[in-house]
Every structure is written in structure tokens, then in C-alpha cells.
Scaffold this active site. Sequence first.
Site, PDB file in Angstrom:
ATOM      1  N   TYR A   1      -7.213  15.269 -10.891  1.00  0.00           N
ATOM      2  CA  TYR A   1      -6.151  14.531 -11.576  1.00  0.00           C
ATOM      3  C   TYR A   1      -5.116  15.504 -12.135  1.00  0.00           C
ATOM      4  CZ  TYR A   1      -3.933  11.344 -14.920  1.00  0.00           C
ATOM      5  OH  TYR A   1      -3.033  10.586 -15.633  1.00  0.00           O
TER       6      TYR A   1
ATOM      7  N   ASP B   1       0.867  -1.170   0.000  1.00  0.00           N
ATOM      8  CA  ASP B   1       0.000   0.000   0.000  1.00  0.00           C
ATOM      9  C   ASP B   1       0.908   1.225   0.000  1.00  0.00           C
ATOM     10  OD1 ASP B   1      -1.709   2.108   0.460  1.00  0.00           O
ATOM     11  OD2 ASP B   1      -2.580   1.299   2.306  1.00  0.00           O
TER      12      ASP B   1
ATOM     13  N   SER C   1       1.418  13.499 -16.707  1.00  0.00           N
ATOM     14  CA  SER C   1       0.304  13.382 -17.648  1.00  0.00           C
ATOM     15  C   SER C   1       0.172  14.685 -18.424  1.00  0.00           C
ATOM     16  CB  SER C   1      -1.003  13.110 -16.906  1.00  0.00           C
ATOM     17  OG  SER C   1      -2.124  13.283 -17.767  1.00  0.00           O
TER      18      SER C   1
ATOM     19  N   LYS D   1      -1.179  15.593 -11.012  1.00  0.00           N
ATOM     20  CA  LYS D   1      -0.092  15.398 -11.971  1.00  0.00           C
ATOM     21  C   LYS D   1       0.729  16.673 -12.163  1.00  0.00           C
ATOM     22  CE  LYS D   1      -0.607  11.067 -12.797  1.00  0.00           C
ATOM     23  NZ  LYS D   1       0.418  10.114 -12.283  1.00  0.00           N
TER      24      LYS D   1
END
Length: 250
Positions: free
Chosen positions: A156, A64, A143, A160
Site C-alpha cells: 500500500y 472496472d 496517503s 501510494k
Amino acid sequence: MSPASSAGAALVTGAGRGIGRATAERLARDGLRVVVADRDEESAARVSEGITSGGGCAEALCLDVTDRDAVRGAVQDVVTRHGRLAVVVNNAMWIRYKPFLDFTEDDIDGMLAVGLKAVFWTMQAAIAAMSEQGGGVIVNVSSPAAWRGMPGTAVYSAVKGAVTSLTRQASRELGPLGIRVNAVVPGAIPTEGARQIVDEAGYDLRRQMTPLARLGSPEEIAAGIAWLASEDASYVTGHLLAVDGGILAS
């Protein structure tokens, strides 16, 4: 292509499928012993077994990445057993796409935990090991969303963007220790996980946004990561390698 070190291990997070799996397979072919880390123990085991059955060196690790102590312990164990941590690839991510106003605290906390905090924990653990051994390579996964926003990707994009900034900052701070820090910037890659949140209409849009007019493959991203991890990139740090079909250029 020669690996970053002729001996040692590569730790790849989120390696149970998709880009992580392709990266683990590629680094094993390049001669590294790969630690296939994933929170899904069965997926990690399948990837590891596939690598070893093909003649590579790999082992599965149920991890994890949001657990700082677990990450630190895992890295210490790898170094103890294998002697050198040559490469770390921070690939693990947890994604939710929603309209801006629909994001909940749980959504944001989950994405920050896996996408950003875990990158810190893994890098901190790797730095401790790599500085003692005289250097190493860290490759993060960014990204195009860090530069180009799309509806539903607010968190997101923020995560990123932070990973992108962290990569550049860390390259300056860690360079004197012999640690190279770079990131790959994947384009539209229809992995198993991505297809759970992006439908065919979404991928059609991504094709239209891509100058090469096609989607990419996990193996193409893995090739970029492998290059950043190799001796061919020994003078490359702080770099964001776009393997995106030209999205950022359009």
C-alpha cells in the site's frame, strides 16, 4: 464554493461508498454533474439515486478501472453526452495489509492494478479529453503511508508513494495543457471498506498518532477534494493537500 467549471461532468472512481461516495455527493452539491463510477453496479446506483433525489445531477457507471479500454470508452462517452469533463477524481483502491514476507504475487498485482495502473488509464483518458477542451482538473488520492510506514502496509505504501510521485510529475507535464493535477492525503478515515481491514485496536493507534486526537470523516476528505477541484484553487497544481489531522506533521 464554485466548481471547477460551471458546466460539465465530474468522474469519481470508487464512488460507491466511503470517500468516493462523499466526494460524489459534495461535487454534485457544488454544481457538477457527477458520474458515480464503481465496479459494484448496485452501490453506484444507490449513490447516484441519492444525489438525484436530493436535487443534484448524477448518473451511475459500472466500471472496472483496471480495464484500460473500458476506462477510455467511459470517458469518451461522458464527453460525448455532456460536452465537458471538468474533473476526474481517482479514488478507487484495493487494499491488503500483511507482514512483508506474506505478500503474494496476486496481492501485489491486484493492488498495483487498481491503485496505480488504473490511475494511469484514467488520467490518459482524461488528458485526451481535457486537452481538447482547454483544461480540466485531476485529483488523485494519496496517503500518509507514502511518507510514514506502518507494519503490514508495504505494498500500500509503495502504491501510494507512486501515486504521489505521479501527481507531481504529471502536474509539470500537463500544466501547459491547462490541466491541474493535485492529490489529497487523507488521514485515518473509518469507512466501510477500511473497517474490513483495520480493527478497533488499529484505529486506536491511529488516533494516538493524530495530533487532533480523532479520526476523520469521508466528508472532510471530500471537502479537500472539492477545494482542489474548484476555481478557488485555480493556481494550485502539483500540490499534496494533507487532510490528516496532523499525522504528517507529527
